[in-house]
Design a protein around this motif. Structure first.
Motif, short mmCIF file in Angstrom:
data_model
loop_
_atom_site.label_atom_id
_atom_site.label_comp_id
_atom_site.label_asym_id
_atom_site.label_seq_id
_atom_site.Cartn_x
_atom_site.Cartn_y
_atom_site.Cartn_z
N LEU A 164 -55.98 42.86 -63.91
CA LEU A 164 -55.30 42.65 -65.17
C LEU A 164 -54.59 43.94 -65.53
N VAL A 165 -53.48 43.83 -66.25
CA VAL A 165 -52.78 45.02 -66.73
C VAL A 165 -53.02 45.11 -68.23
N PHE A 166 -53.69 46.19 -68.63
CA PHE A 166 -54.08 46.37 -70.03
C PHE A 166 -53.10 47.27 -70.77
N GLY A 167 -52.91 46.99 -72.06
CA GLY A 167 -52.27 47.95 -72.94
C GLY A 167 -53.28 48.98 -73.39
N LYS A 168 -52.80 50.01 -74.09
CA LYS A 168 -53.69 51.07 -74.54
C LYS A 168 -54.37 50.75 -75.87
N GLY A 169 -53.92 49.69 -76.52
CA GLY A 169 -54.60 49.24 -77.72
C GLY A 169 -53.96 49.72 -79.00
N THR A 170 -54.25 48.99 -80.08
CA THR A 170 -53.89 49.39 -81.45
C THR A 170 -55.18 49.51 -82.24
N GLY A 191 -57.43 42.32 -97.37
CA GLY A 191 -56.74 41.14 -97.88
C GLY A 191 -55.34 40.95 -97.33
N GLU A 192 -54.80 41.99 -96.74
CA GLU A 192 -53.43 41.89 -96.23
C GLU A 192 -53.39 41.08 -94.93
N ASN A 193 -52.31 40.32 -94.77
CA ASN A 193 -52.03 39.66 -93.49
C ASN A 193 -51.31 40.67 -92.61
N LEU A 194 -51.65 40.69 -91.33
CA LEU A 194 -51.02 41.69 -90.47
C LEU A 194 -50.74 41.14 -89.09
N VAL A 195 -49.84 41.82 -88.40
CA VAL A 195 -49.44 41.43 -87.06
C VAL A 195 -49.56 42.62 -86.11
N LEU A 196 -50.22 42.40 -84.99
CA LEU A 196 -50.30 43.40 -83.93
C LEU A 196 -49.39 42.95 -82.79
N ASN A 197 -48.74 43.92 -82.18
CA ASN A 197 -47.73 43.61 -81.16
C ASN A 197 -48.15 44.01 -79.77
N CYS A 198 -47.73 43.23 -78.81
CA CYS A 198 -47.96 43.52 -77.39
C CYS A 198 -46.70 43.12 -76.63
N SER A 199 -46.18 44.04 -75.83
CA SER A 199 -45.01 43.69 -75.03
C SER A 199 -45.29 43.99 -73.57
N PHE A 200 -44.69 43.20 -72.69
CA PHE A 200 -44.90 43.37 -71.24
C PHE A 200 -43.55 43.29 -70.55
N THR A 201 -43.44 43.97 -69.42
CA THR A 201 -42.13 44.15 -68.79
C THR A 201 -41.75 43.03 -67.84
N LYS A 233 -42.99 46.73 -61.43
CA LYS A 233 -44.38 46.96 -61.78
C LYS A 233 -44.59 46.54 -63.24
N GLN A 234 -45.62 45.73 -63.45
CA GLN A 234 -45.92 45.26 -64.80
C GLN A 234 -46.48 46.39 -65.66
N GLU A 235 -45.93 46.52 -66.85
CA GLU A 235 -46.44 47.49 -67.82
C GLU A 235 -46.63 46.79 -69.15
N VAL A 236 -47.69 47.16 -69.85
CA VAL A 236 -48.02 46.56 -71.14
C VAL A 236 -48.04 47.65 -72.20
N THR A 237 -47.34 47.41 -73.30
CA THR A 237 -47.22 48.40 -74.36
C THR A 237 -47.67 47.79 -75.67
N GLN A 238 -48.43 48.56 -76.42
CA GLN A 238 -48.86 48.13 -77.75
C GLN A 238 -48.43 49.18 -78.76
N ILE A 239 -47.64 48.74 -79.71
CA ILE A 239 -47.13 49.61 -80.76
C ILE A 239 -47.36 48.94 -82.11
N PRO A 240 -47.93 49.65 -83.14
CA PRO A 240 -48.25 51.07 -83.11
C PRO A 240 -49.60 51.34 -82.45
N ALA A 241 -49.88 52.60 -82.19
CA ALA A 241 -51.17 52.98 -81.63
C ALA A 241 -52.26 52.88 -82.68
N ALA A 242 -51.90 53.02 -83.96
CA ALA A 242 -52.87 52.93 -85.03
C ALA A 242 -52.21 52.30 -86.25
#
Lengths: 114, 116
Positions: B104-110, B16-26, B1-10
């Motif tokens: 679609l399989v959604f993550g819970k978001g950041t 001005g900062e450059n940033l990266v948001l993560n998403c992982s799927f199984t 079963k496909q699962e999508v995880t987004q870390i961190p939650a917040a």
């Protein structure tokens, strides 16, 4: 360009009442969807339609019904409202059968069942 | 079963900062991956869609990458602004339908906050 329009924006229902959430899009999209979003959870697909006259169940269809008589409109019907149906409901559409066409969402209907 | 995880939650960053948001799927068997932005009380806005054959997509200050074999996607935001504050969600379309061919399989978001 209005895109996807949902009405109403907010609604409070008593247990056992019925209501219809309206959704219309003006982009001539064949594919339309209903999702629900619960706090801290990902979106869940309720029902979808690939064209007028064609509907199919998604992941969480129980307690809901849909119809698609025109390309533009895709209403969602709650027949006997239950507290578990308290949620934010989103309608979405996309252009064609190619899976790489992006989704367009409405602004949602916030429903509370008490 | 496909699962999508987004870390961190917040995530909270200074302007001005450059940033990266993560998403992982199984499950790497996907057609595509999509990044969305959600403002409070609003619906989702599609930001970028990456096909399974692509490595990245760019739109303005946003760059999304996809590493299907490792089950990861990142959304890079350059020179962040307070107007970027929102919840960012990712969603995958599985190759093998689960619960309907259009699911679609959604993550819970950041939830991102950019402080002035």
């Amino acid at each position: 360009n209005a895109g996807v329009t949902q009405t109403p924006k907010f609604r409070i229902l008593k247990i056992g009442q019925s209501m219809t959430l309206q959704c219309t899009q003006d982009m001539n999209h064949n594919y339309m969807y209903w999702y629900r979003q619960d706090p801290g959870m990902g979106l869940k697909l309720i029902y979808y339609s690939v064209g007028a006259g064609i509907t199919d169940k998604g992941e969480v269809p129980n307690g809901y019904n849909v119809s698609r008589s025109t390309t533009e409109d895709f209403p969602l019907r709650l027949e006997l409202a239950a507290p578990s149906q308290t949620s934010v409901y989103f309608c979405a559409s996309r252009a064609d059968r190619a899976y790489n066409s992006p989704l367009h969402f409405g602004n949602g209907t916030r429903l509370t069942v008490t | 079963k496909q699962e999508v995880t987004q870390i961190p939650a917040a995530l909270s960053v200074p302007e001005g900062e450059n940033l990266v948001l993560n998403c992982s799927f199984t499950d790497s068997a996907i057609y595509n991956l999509q990044w969305f932005r959600q403002d409070p009380g609003k619906g989702l806005t599609s930001l970028l869609l990456i096909q399974s054959s692509q490595r990245e997509q760019t739109s303005g200050r946003l760059n999304a990458s996809l590493d299907k074999s490792s089950g990861r996607s990142t959304l890079y935001i350059a020179a962040s602004q307070p107007g970027d504050s929102a919840t960012y969600l990712c969603a995958v379309r599985p190759l093998i339908p689960q619960g309907g061919s259009e699911k679609l399989v959604f993550g819970k978001g950041t939830k991102l906050t950019v402080n002035p």
